[in-house]
Design an enzyme around this catalytic site. Structure first.
Site, mmCIF file in Angstrom:
data_model
loop_
_atom_site.group_PDB
_atom_site.id
_atom_site.type_symbol
_atom_site.label_atom_id
_atom_site.label_comp_id
_atom_site.label_asym_id
_atom_site.label_seq_id
_atom_site.Cartn_x
_atom_site.Cartn_y
_atom_site.Cartn_z
ATOM 1 N N HIS A 140 0.819 -1.210 0.000
ATOM 2 C CA HIS A 140 0.000 0.000 0.000
ATOM 3 C C HIS A 140 0.855 1.263 0.000
ATOM 4 C CE1 HIS A 140 -3.819 1.870 0.086
ATOM 5 N NE2 HIS A 140 -4.446 1.002 0.843
ATOM 6 N N ALA A 141 2.118 1.164 0.396
ATOM 7 C CA ALA A 141 3.008 2.319 0.312
ATOM 8 C C ALA A 141 3.253 2.725 -1.134
ATOM 9 C CB ALA A 141 4.338 2.014 1.000
#
Length: 483
Positions: A140-141
């Site tokens: 998700h980064a």
């Protein structure tokens, strides 16, 4: 070089032995049109080798700043090799959905290797009916839900025949030098108090809209005063005093369950059209009905609404193409209401209020809050918050609705039949996450859960189907009344 935003970095910081912050998608594919009737691991490796430059997050890895003085940077992996990221497995007979869900859950619960670009692809053979599955997980980064869908489109085709893609003419991003990284980190640390004060001034007018925080002494008065000074609208305030405790609001384990299923998008659109709401409202009403039944099964139906965190995309143009661009709304789910018509009316009213409140705010509170803590201690602070927040249960779960393409997609000739999303659970956000993805005429549902807290996640898929049927009956009743 590109530096991670505060939001991006927080998705790294929340990870622990029990929480992984990657998102994924499971595509069920028909391999009939593939050469030899089979999609191979080498097919997938070749595809990514050819198109990785169209999806830049696939070839970038983290470059840490010494001593954690600043947020990491994204740099191109000089030894980028897609074959290191592509894996293959086979299910034993009969290769049914339960077996596939268990295999994907095992893959999803494992962390990504931070020494390499933060993604993996898993090709699963042996599904019933001669099909195969392809599971993609990305940290998700690197991406939010909308960007993940765009990356998917870059890798896939709109017809069985592969199309040629433009050559890779992009410049490689190398790591910045030690001195520039340290210098920038020190400068950011010095200026952080000033920036924090600015962000607090921007955020404070809307703090009373957040669960728990809005009920702290003085917060409501301060927010109202600042809105008056800034001459901004005074939005309706939701009853978000706190989420009720449920069986899935407790410390999660490192294990995961993945359940999935599909619903006809035409039925969802019929409800939307006949009852005068949005597709997202229909999704929220379905989740409310499904969660109500699950809570009844477990003798845990609360007397007040659940609180759902609903991610909202802030993606606008190219300015945020390479970072997370999202915020969140907090929506009450009136599971305590027995009558389906009354429950739907409550969901509709609440969602209208939630949307008005969100529209009246800057919509960037998540980004602002993420940047309040200086980088050198942000990791520790985030982990401490993740330990403390569950005790006050600010939200019960995350519900996400991601729009997808409405035409069939192909991977090396294999047609993607359905595409089920998989997301994140944590102590702070609850042990179940319901994400839906609209694709080619269906609403594909993916549920990630902690099996110790939600041992029967597949029941939720059935209850979502029942909830849609319930809503369709409301449209029939309305048609009859109108007639």
């Amino acid at each position: 070089m590109t530096q991670l935003t505060a939001v991006d970095a927080n998705f790294l910081n929340i990870e622990s032995g029990r929480t992984q912050a990657h998102i994924g998608g499971l595509g069920i594919v028909d391999t009939t049109l593939c050469e030899g009737g089979r999609l191979t691991r080498q097919d997938v490796v070749d595809l990514i080798s050819e198109r990785a430059h169209l999806a830049r997050p696939l070839r970038r890895k983290l470059a840490a700043v010494p001593l954690g003085l600043d947020r990491p940077y994204w740099v191109d992996d000089e030894d980028f090799d897609p074959s290191r990221h592509v894996h293959e497995a086979a299910l034993p007979a009969p290769g049914d959905d339960l077996q596939l869900g268990a295999e994907i859950a095992r893959i999803h619960e494992r962390p990504l290797d931070r020494r390499r670009p933060l993604w993996e692809v898993h090709l699963v053979q042996g599904l019933a009916g001669g099909r195969a599955a392809i599971y993609i997980k990305v940290h998700h980064a690197c991406v939010d839900g909308v960007l993940a869908a765009e990356l998917l489109m870059a890798l896939l085709d709109l017809q069985p025949e592969a199309v040629s893609v433009p050559p890779d003419l992009t410049e490689r991003e190398s790591a910045p030098g030690l001195a520039p990284m340290v210098g920038k980190g020190l400068a950011r640390a010095v200026l952080h108090p000033v920036r924090t004060a600015e962000e607090l001034l921007k955020t404070a007018p809307y703090l009373d809209q957040l669960p728990i925080v809005g009920n702290l002494p003085g917060v409501r008065e301060v927010s109202n005063t600042l809105r008056a000074v800034l001459r901004r609208a005074n939005p309706e305030r939701a009853d978000l005093a706190g989420a009720p405790r449920t069986p899935f609001n407790a410390s999660i384990s490192q294990h995961r369950t993945f359940a999935f299923g599909s619903l006809p998008l035409d039925d969802v659109k019929k409800v939307r059209r006949e009852l005068g709401v949005s597709v997202n409202d229909v999704v929220m009403a379905m989740c409310t009905g499904a969660l109500r039944q699950w809570l009844i099964d477990h003798d845990a139906l609360p007397s007040q609404p659940l609180v759902a965190c609903v991610p909202v995309s802030l993606r606008r143009g190219a300015a945020c193409d390479e970072s997370n661009a999202l915020s969140a709304m907090f929506a009450p789910l009136p599971v305590q209401i027995e009558d389906p018509a009354e429950r739907f009316a409550a969901v509709r009213t609440q969602m209208q209020s939630v949307k008005r409140r969100f529209a009246s705010s800057t919509g960037t509170w998540f980004e602002m809050v993420s940047g309040l803590v200086p980088s050198p201690i942000s990791g520790l602070a985030t982990r401490l918050v993740m330990q403390v927040v569950p005790a006050i249960t600010p939200v019960n779960l995350i519900i996400s609705n991601v729009p997808g393409p409405q035409q069939p997609l192909y991977v090396r000739g294999a047609r993607i039949l359905t595409y089920y999303p998989a997301s994140v659970i944590s102590d702070a956000t609850g042990g179940v996450n319901i994400t839906v993805f609209s694709y080619n005429g269906s609403l594909d549902i993916g549920i990630i859960a902690c099996p110790e807290l939600v041992p029967d996640a597949w029941n939720l898929v059935d209850y979502l189907r029942d909830a849609l049927t319930e809503l369709l009956k409301l449209t029939d009743a309305q048609t009859y009344e109108t007639a």
